[in-house]
Write an enzyme that holds these catalytic residues in place. Structure first.
Site, PDB file in Angstrom:
ATOM      1  CG  MET A 170      56.455   3.966  48.327  1.00 13.44           C
ATOM      2  SD  MET A 170      56.733   2.204  48.522  1.00 13.44           S
ATOM      3  CE  MET A 170      55.350   1.771  49.541  1.00 13.44           C
TER       4      MET A 170
ATOM      5  CB  ALA B   1      48.443   5.735  46.193  1.00 18.76           C
ATOM      6  CG  LEU B   2      50.891  11.521  45.805  1.00 26.02           C
ATOM      7  CD1 LEU B   2      51.398  12.765  45.092  1.00 26.02           C
ATOM      8  CD2 LEU B   2      51.888  11.087  46.875  1.00 26.02           C
TER       9      LEU B   2
ATOM     10  CG  HIS C   3      51.375  11.431  50.397  1.00 32.05           C
ATOM     11  ND1 HIS C   3      50.407  10.536  50.030  1.00 32.05           N
ATOM     12  CD2 HIS C   3      52.457  10.690  50.755  1.00 32.05           C
ATOM     13  CE1 HIS C   3      50.870   9.302  50.154  1.00 32.05           C
ATOM     14  NE2 HIS C   3      52.106   9.368  50.590  1.00 32.05           N
TER      15      HIS C   3
ATOM     16  CD  GLN D  46      59.157   0.497  50.815  1.00 32.86           C
ATOM     17  OE1 GLN D  46      59.989   1.279  50.386  1.00 32.86           O
ATOM     18  NE2 GLN D  46      58.205   0.890  51.658  1.00 32.86           N
TER      19      GLN D  46
ATOM     20  CE  LYS E 241      49.755   5.604  57.593  1.00 33.50           C
ATOM     21  NZ  LYS E 241      50.257   4.234  57.300  1.00 33.50           N
TER      22      LYS E 241
ATOM     23  CD  GLN F  56      59.010   4.455  56.243  1.00 33.18           C
ATOM     24  OE1 GLN F  56      58.930   3.483  55.523  1.00 33.18           O
ATOM     25  NE2 GLN F  56      58.338   5.572  55.995  1.00 33.18           N
TER      26      GLN F  56
ATOM     27  CB  SER G 112      48.734   4.843  49.701  1.00 32.71           C
ATOM     28  OG  SER G 112      49.509   6.004  49.787  1.00 32.71           O
ATOM     29  NE  ARG G 113      50.140  -0.509  53.127  1.00 31.56           N
ATOM     30  CZ  ARG G 113      50.721  -1.618  52.677  1.00 31.56           C
ATOM     31  NH1 ARG G 113      49.997  -2.679  52.446  1.00 31.56           N
ATOM     32  NH2 ARG G 113      52.008  -1.653  52.470  1.00 31.56           N
TER      33      ARG G 113
END
Ligand code: PAF
Length: 283
Positions: free
Chosen positions: A30, A32-33, A37, A62, A152, A156, A189-190
């Site tokens: 999504m 914000a690499l 990643h 999502q 992580k 999922q 990314s967060r």
């Protein structure tokens, strides 16, 4: 490095690749690499993939929380700069919602056999249906041989394995180890949204998981859970959303008297309004 935003373009590019590449890998993101990643892409290129497709798409279905979707970092230019060093080893796909979903930006109904009802699924209703739906579309468009996901998001990963089984999608799902900062904080990314104060506090999450692992053979599951709750109750900045010890295959919560088999710890914590998750194998 080629960048395509239309499904027809990427399908054509993949068809061309098939003439020379034996194995095509896929790393859906999504954006914000970050280093996490990069390590997924490196891992994919090392896992006998001749080429890797990297998609960048913030998937609306999502997000159960509109504010979370609104604040999710969108950094396309920086992401493309980040990927440039990979040159022609990768192709980037940057679709919009219309390209992925067509006219109906909507989740399908899935029966993930309970895997989606616990932990993340319990706190983010509909989240995994959104993840399953977007990946079902992306797999149909990209048609990769192997797809790579970070551990992580372990829940999922297990749900994506179930998705390809349910829909009989011919892709091999591969989990890659968590990439951590030197202080133990899992790459996410967060993390970009953490203030310096919260960024400094956040490694406490992994430190707590490490202690749980160290104590796993000597404390009961109930005591470990109580201990984690106490740690966060006493913490000035971090708020625990859930802590769970579960079977990594079924994701069912471990029973207090159960100590043989495989176990994994799962945690979700709020650092201000930023929600962070982490996980650690205990056995
Ligand atoms: O893990 C993520 O970044 C997303 O859930 C994914 C797999 C790219 C689907 O949107």
């Amino acid at each position: 490095m080629k960048v395509y935003s239309k499904r027809l373009e990427i399908s054509q590019a993949v068809a061309n690749l098939r003439k020379t590449s034996k194995t095509i890998g896929f790393v859906p993101t999504m954006g914000a690499l970050h280093k996490g990643h990069a390590s997924l892409i490196d891992f994919a290129l090392e896992q006998q993939c001749d080429s890797v497709i990297v998609s960048i798409f913030v998937n609306p279905t999502q997000f159960n929380n509109k504010e979370d979707l609104k604040h999710y970092p969108r950094t396309l230019e920086a992401d493309l700069d980040f990927l440039k060093p990979y040159g022609d080893k990768i192709i980037v796909f940057t679709p919009d919602a219309q390209e992925v979903y067509g006219d109906e930006v909507k989740s399908k109904d899935y029966n993930f056999q309970g895997l989606d009802k616990v932990m993340e699924g319990a706190f983010r209703p509909g989240h995994f249906e959104g993840v399953g739906t977007v990946l079902s579309h992306l797999f149909t468009i990209v048609k990769p041989d192997k797809a790579f996901f970070g551990e992580k998001d372990f829940q999922q990963l297990q749900i994506i394995r179930k998705l390809v089984e349910i829909e009989a999608i011919p892709v091999e799902i591969i989990g890659a180890p968590i990439n951590r900062n030197d202080d133990g904080l899992a790459e996410s990314s967060r993390n970009q949204r953490l203030t310096p104060e919260y960024r400094e506090a956040a490694p406490f999450i992994y430190k707590t998981l490490r202690q749980v692992k160290a104590d796993f053979s000597i404390k009961s599951i109930e005591d470990l859970k109580s201990w984690v709750i106490e740690q966060f109750a006493a913490h000035e900045l971090l708020k625990l959303e859930y802590f769970e010890i579960a079977d990594p295959h079924t994701l069912k919560s471990a029973k207090n008297d159960q100590k043989s088999g495989d176990f994994r710890a799962f945690i979700a914590v709020f650092a201000g309004d930023v929600r962070l998750i982490d996980t650690l194998a205990l056995t």
